[in-house]
Every structure is written in C-alpha cells, then in structure tokens.
Design a protein around this motif. Sequence first.
Motif: not given
Ligand SMILES: [Zn+2]
Length: 299
Positions: A130, A134, A143, A147, A222
Amino acid sequence: MKDKLFNLIPPAMIVMVVLFWWMGPAVLVKNSWTIIVIGPAITIAVLLMEMVHERHAGWRMNKQEFFTDLFYVVLGSTVISWVSDALAKDPLKALKHTLGITTPWAEHMPFLAQVALIFFIIEFGQYWMHRLMHNTTPFWLTHAPHHHITQLNAAKGAVGNPIELFLISLSALALFDFQETALFCAFTIGTVVSTFAHANVRSDPPRIYSFFFTTIQHHSLHHSVEYENTRCNYANSLILIDRVLGTFRAGESAIVGQDERKRLSIWEQTVFPFRPAIDWYKARREQAMQGQPNTDLAA
Ligand SMILES: [Zn+2]
Ligand SMILES: [Zn+2]
C-alpha cells in the motif's frame, strides 16, 4: 447510550471471532462453508448497522453505490481470489515444497500466538504494498481508483482496480505451516477490522482498540481529497505498524475522493492504469494525422 454501545461493537466482535475459532463447536469450525459465509455475513451485518447508526448522511448507501459495491465484492471473492491462488499462492507453495522449506514450529505455537503472527504477516505485506502504491507512479495508477470513491461504507474495502486488488492480495503466508483454524481466525479478524474501517457507522471504539487496529477515523483521513493527506495510515487493519514506522496521522475526514472528487464508473476504474498510455497513443495519432499532407488540396 446508543453511541457507547456502538463504540463497543468492533472490539466485542473481535472477541467473539477469536472465541469462535478457538473454542467454537467443531461442527461449525471444521465446516468448509463457515469461512466462505462469514465474510459476506460480516459485511451485511455492518451495512445493517449503517442503517441504524449512520456516521455521515453524505455516505448513505444508494442504488448506484450498492450495485457497484456488489460487483466488486463478487469479483474479489471469485476471479481475484482464483487468480491470486493460481499466480501467487500455489507457486509459492510449490516453491516451498521444492526448496524443502518447513516450519513445524508454526503450528505448534499457542493458538493466539499463531493468530497474532498470521495477522502480522498479512498486514506487514499489505502495509508495504500500500505504501509503495502511494509513492510510485505505476503502482499509484492501480490504487488511485480506490481513492476515487466519494463515499465510504462497509463494502468499499472491496472496490478498486482489479490489478490493485490482485497486488494487495499478495502475501508470504503460504511459506508457513499454520493450523487452518488459526488462519481462518486471523482472516476473520482482518475482515471485521477492515469492514469497520470503511463503514459509515457512528462507532469510535475505545483507545485500546484504535491503538492496535485501524478505525474509520484513521482510514477516512487516508481517503482525504488532498493527495498529500492520503500518504499516512497505510495499514489495512493493524494501524500499530503505521505508529511504529512513523506514517501514522491522527484525524478524520468526512469528505473523501480524488481529482475534485470525480466518481469513476466500473469501466473507468478498470482502464484507469492504462489512461496515460491511451492518452499518449491518441495524442500521437492526432499529431501524425495533422502532419499528413492534405490530399484534397494537393489534387
Ligand atoms: Zn491508499
Ligand atoms: Zn480504503
């Protein structure tokens, strides 16, 4: 009173899960259907809790979100799970066999120690994957769709680009020989924690819980709109890892999303990682067409 009760539900569920797998009736614990049914049952239970004690009206479930979420829940428990087994878990098991790696100590550890170690192995791997997502563009492209969700609920943990869902499922767990019930216990704890960490339930568990486990406060932060604010609280369930590795941030966000909170359709989520390549190809083609001599004028 209602708040206090809901605050205690996540820790109470963890205790119940541990007791069930540790000393529950063999007819259920040894039944291969139990682990299949328990995940969706937890998601449904928490979705029902959202209806009686909602966190934010803006995150309320609607028809569009429900069917999108359902698609990803089914995708995750079928295709992603099969691909993950075929491309990662099974080859890793075969490698373990070929190299003669054995870990007999693992299944001889006390039950709770096995559960804790399994939980840590899964979470530690997911944390780094993860965090990588990012911090590195190609991984972020897989990813980012997760989001782009503009509201959170108990099923949103399953939503994401298929490549990301596969990458986040990778684990070194197949290298160890743990008891099956300890594995199922750790998986179920992870499901409870991560489901509540995405859920639209007004529930803020006691500090002893949120010190170790990820909560909706940690995870909604997050999911902040500002990209820089998303670079914290990477642990799916074991927030302790963020605390130890210095990526923990306290806070909460009621507004979630990316790119001016643009909601993506299932198709847009699927092609998202290939967008830059598609745009580059289109731009090149347009350029090439503009550069061509105009045959009409030439004639
Ligand atoms: Zn994330
Ligand atoms: Zn999330």
